[in-house]
Scaffold this motif. Structure first.
Motif, mmCIF file in Angstrom:
data_model
loop_
_atom_site.group_PDB
_atom_site.id
_atom_site.type_symbol
_atom_site.label_atom_id
_atom_site.label_comp_id
_atom_site.label_asym_id
_atom_site.label_seq_id
_atom_site.Cartn_x
_atom_site.Cartn_y
_atom_site.Cartn_z
ATOM 1 N N TYR A 37 0.848 -1.187 0.000
ATOM 2 C CA TYR A 37 0.000 0.000 0.000
ATOM 3 C C TYR A 37 0.886 1.239 0.000
ATOM 4 C CZ TYR A 37 -3.643 -3.250 1.470
ATOM 5 O OH TYR A 37 -4.515 -4.305 1.536
ATOM 6 N N GLU A 85 -8.476 -2.832 7.945
ATOM 7 C CA GLU A 85 -8.648 -3.635 6.728
ATOM 8 C C GLU A 85 -8.582 -5.141 7.001
ATOM 9 O OE1 GLU A 85 -9.144 -3.770 2.476
ATOM 10 O OE2 GLU A 85 -9.369 -2.140 3.909
ATOM 11 N N TYR A 86 -7.765 -5.552 7.963
ATOM 12 C CA TYR A 86 -7.493 -6.974 8.152
ATOM 13 C C TYR A 86 -8.019 -7.547 9.466
ATOM 14 C CZ TYR A 86 -4.499 -6.747 4.047
ATOM 15 O OH TYR A 86 -4.030 -6.593 2.765
#
Length: 147
Positions: A37, A85-86
């Motif tokens: 990212y 996100e995870y």
């Protein structure tokens, strides 16, 4: 501020990757299998590479901020993004770093705690001594935080 996944040509950010991991062949070990990212805020300011290490562990393999933008919260914003996100896919976020006064306080401020060390990681895996803030890095310190 936007965080973008880099799918192709990850090496275009090599100069930024080398800030966090100064030997290219070490970066090559995780770059292809990792998810990268970049944080764009009127230009790329920081990057992060994460990889699945199995057993519910996601590891930050590389995280770096362009030097003139360090200390402005960009790396923390990337970590916050990764956590969000995870969180439903992994149970632990971990990162390995040298025992340095530059990096340890940052990870602790981001909610990480010391888990264990990998003895002689830097002396066994790099072709030259690594120094950070005048400290020769020998062991890798693994920090973890629950997701």
């Amino acid at each position: 501020m936007t965080i973008i996944e880099v799918i192709k040509n990850k090496k275009q950010f090599l100069s930024l990757l080398l800030l966090a991991d100064e030997q290219e062949n070490i970066i090559d070990r995780y770059l292809k299998r990792g998810t990268m990212y970049v944080l764009d805020d009127n230009g790329v300011k920081a990057e992060c590479v994460v990889a699945d290490e199995g057993d519910g562990i996601l590891e930050i393999k590389n995280i770096a901020t362009v030097p003139e933008y360090q200390g402005k919260g960009y790396a923390k914003a990337l970590i916050d993004f990764i956590v969000k996100e995870y969180a439903d896919k992994y149970s632990v976020l971990q990162v390995g770093t040298g025992d340095s006064p530059l990096t340890v306080p940052f990870y602790e401020k981001c909610g990480f705690v010391r888990s264990h060390i990998i003895p002689n990681f830097f002396t066994d895996n790099y072709d030259h001594p690594i120094f950070e803030c005048g400290v020769k890095l020998v062991d890798m310190v693994i920090f973890q935080r629950n997701l």
